[in-house]
Design an enzyme around this catalytic site. Structure first.
Site, PDB file in Angstrom:
ATOM      1  N   HIS A 198       0.823  -1.419  -0.125  1.00 23.20           N
ATOM      2  CA  HIS A 198      -0.345  -0.121  -0.040  1.00 23.20           C
ATOM      3  C   HIS A 198       1.089   1.540   0.035  1.00 23.20           C
ATOM      4  O   HIS A 198       0.494   2.461   0.398  1.00 23.20           O
ATOM      5  CB  HIS A 198      -1.009   0.527   1.104  1.00 23.20           C
ATOM      6  CG  HIS A 198      -0.362   0.441   2.231  1.00 23.20           C
ATOM      7  ND1 HIS A 198       0.185  -0.868   3.664  1.00 23.20           N
ATOM      8  CD2 HIS A 198       0.104   1.394   3.232  1.00 23.20           C
ATOM      9  CE1 HIS A 198      -0.061  -0.586   4.221  1.00 23.20           C
ATOM     10  NE2 HIS A 198       0.469   0.393   4.548  1.00 23.20           N
ATOM     11  N   ASP A 233       0.106  -8.394   1.590  1.00 18.47           N
ATOM     12  CA  ASP A 233       0.453  -6.786   1.401  1.00 18.47           C
ATOM     13  C   ASP A 233       2.411  -6.262   1.634  1.00 18.47           C
ATOM     14  O   ASP A 233       2.509  -5.475   2.223  1.00 18.47           O
ATOM     15  CB  ASP A 233      -0.147  -5.923   3.058  1.00 18.47           C
ATOM     16  CG  ASP A 233       0.254  -4.398   3.348  1.00 18.47           C
ATOM     17  OD1 ASP A 233       0.003  -3.579   1.684  1.00 18.47           O
ATOM     18  OD2 ASP A 233      -0.236  -3.574   3.724  1.00 18.47           O
ATOM     19  N   SER A 275       4.435   2.988   7.818  1.00 10.39           N
ATOM     20  CA  SER A 275       4.030   2.123   7.014  1.00 10.39           C
ATOM     21  C   SER A 275       5.145   1.751   5.779  1.00 10.39           C
ATOM     22  O   SER A 275       5.855   2.003   5.507  1.00 10.39           O
ATOM     23  CB  SER A 275       3.236   2.021   6.447  1.00 10.39           C
ATOM     24  OG  SER A 275       1.692   2.285   6.647  1.00 10.39           O
TER      25      SER A 275
END
Length: 489
Positions: free
Chosen positions: A125, A155, A228
């Protein structure tokens, strides 16, 4: 005699004193050891190792022009376009086509250098949809990055910068970490580059239902937006996870962060390097944590059979031609282990199976009516075989496609479509599609741009049923339906 007795008594006192002193020393040492263990752990070594290897990633998606259809009204054409060049020529409602320009998008995230030649692991992402990726190191050197491969199911993404002797982080074994162990999270939250936070491993094998394959490491080290793709690091300075998400009702840190363990990461990275796509093995079962199933049965006041265990994965369905069916597993069984590794919940089962490839052997252990069972089987891919799966591109179609012309749209009464040209040998010819055919939808998705068809082919080629179900129209106005095989079944 009395004199000897005095000497003997004195000797006994000395020995007793020595023993007491020894006991005191041992107790004191034990007390010091306990106190030392209770002291805060020094995490400076881990931070020194991690900071140079954790990078800042800048994501840019350029502005794009798109044609959209909007509902018109009797007055819109006059006031917005008095000459009627772009709207409905009659100005009597219906729809209008308008050109809109999407804004340029920018975002930031983190990544981890895992090799000195520039391979970086991050989250899918963080890079998904990017036109440009810029990587900045701790020493402020900047590099343009390219995407090697992505895996939305976990992911994870692998990107690459060109460089030599770059700082990298050694990869540890996430299976060996223990709940309560100290860790640090390193990343770039809120644009605050090179930030280190500390906490402990709060839990292992967490599933949040966000990705297809999940077995998160839960930590109370603070993780926020921008973290992230960053690193979760143990006290030895080893990478044990890729920070992926936080649990929060506000969008900011609320005490719970989650990282993808290196046991999952290593397999994904190796496959993306070698094949470009992840070679994923499947057991061919659907189920849930046994404890959750038992509790749901209790809530419904249903009788609970004797499973012989309270830990494991309850099997709700078994797919034909899968490894589980080959082993003889049936609905109602409880999987308790694979290859000697204990399985107590679905996340652990996913983590173990995700580390294998189609064609690998696996010894499955399960319970049936309280009886232990076991069998070694060959794992298969989603299409039921052991072949290497590669993402198909438009080349597999054996033809060209172009957006349908405005004049043909008007003639046929359609607003979008892709027209087929120069059909040669390939999937289109095998499926009965020839020149001039216009594709309107593929697998229920509208085909408004060539990129739409490219994505549909890619997705279908990696699915259980590698077929494009196409709805289209011929220039004569006749509607037609085709099934186009784009991969091995």
């Amino acid at each position: 005699m009395k004199k000897y007795s005095n000497y003997l008594l004195a000797g006994i006192c000395v020995v007793a004193l020595a023993l007491s002193a020894g006991s005191f020393i041992k107790v004191n040492a034990s007390t010091n050891e306990t106190a030392q263990t209770a002291q805060p752990v020094d995490l400076t070594y881990a931070a020194d190792k991690a900071l140079p290897a954790v990078v800042h990633i800048k994501y840019v998606q350029n502005s794009k022009t798109q044609t959209i259809e909007v509902q018109s009204d009797p007055f819109s054409d006059f006031f917005s376009d008095p000459f009627g060049f772009f709207g409905n020529p009659q100005g009597q409602g219906g729809t209008q086509k308008r050109q809109v320009r999407t804004p340029k998008k920018q975002a930031t995230g983190s990544g981890v250098l895992i090799s000195s030649d520039g391979y970086i692991v991050t989250n899918n992402h963080v890079v998904n949809g990017a036109d440009e990726l810029t990587v900045t190191l701790e020493d402020n050197r900047e590099f343009n990055a390219r995407i090697i491969g992505t895996d939305p199911t976990t992911d994870l993404a692998l990107i690459k910068i060109d460089g030599k002797n770059l700082p990298s982080l050694p990869i540890g074994d996430s299976d060996k970490i223990r709940v309560g162990e100290w860790v640090i999270a390193v990343g770039n939250p809120f644009g605050l580059n090179n930030t280190v936070t500390a906490g402990i491993v709060s839990a292992k094998a967490r599933s949040l239902g966000q990705n297809g394959v999940e077995s998160f490491i839960q930590t109370d080290a603070a993780i926020n937006r921008g973290n992230s793709g960053g690193a979760l690091v143990n006290t030895k300075g080893e990478l044990i996870g890729i920070n992926a998400m936080l649990y929060s009702e506000t969008g900011s840190y609320a005490g719970y962060g989650f990282a993808i363990p290196t046991t999952i990461m290593n397999k994904v990275v190796a496959d993306l390097k070698q094949y470009g796509t992840v070679q994923r093995a499947f057991l061919g079962v659907r189920g849930q944590d046994l404890l959750n199933y038992i509790n749901s049965q209790k809530d419904d006041n249903k009788e609970i059979p004797d499973f012989g265990t309270n830990d494991g994965v309850y099997i709700a369905d078994v797919e034909d031609n899968g490894a589980a069916a080959e082993a003889g597993i049936v609905k109602g069984d409880v999987v308790t282990g694979i290859d000697g590794k204990k399985v107590t919940k679905m996340a652990e089962l996913q983590e173990i199976v995700n580390g294998k490839r189609p064609g690998d052997k696996a010894t499955i252990e399960w319970m049936r009516n309280g009886k232990k069972m076991s069998k070694t089987v060959t794992l298969k891919n989603q299409q039921g075989n052991t072949k290497v799966m590669k993402t198909a591109d438009l080349d597999v179609l054996g033809a060209k496609v172009i957006p349908v012309s405005e004049s043909l749209k008007k003639q046929l009464g359609i607003s979008y479509g892709l027209q087929v040209q120069d059909v040669k040998s390939g999937a289109f010819k095998n499926g009965g599609i020839s020149d001039s055919f216009i594709i309107l939808t593929a697998n229920d998705r509208p085909m408004k741009a060539i990129s739409d068809l490219q994505e549909a082919v890619k997705s279908a080629s990696m699915s259980k049923n590698p077929v494009l179900f196409i709805t289209g129209i011929w220039p004569s106005g006749k509607t037609d339906y085709k099934a186009i095989k784009v991969g091995d079944e």
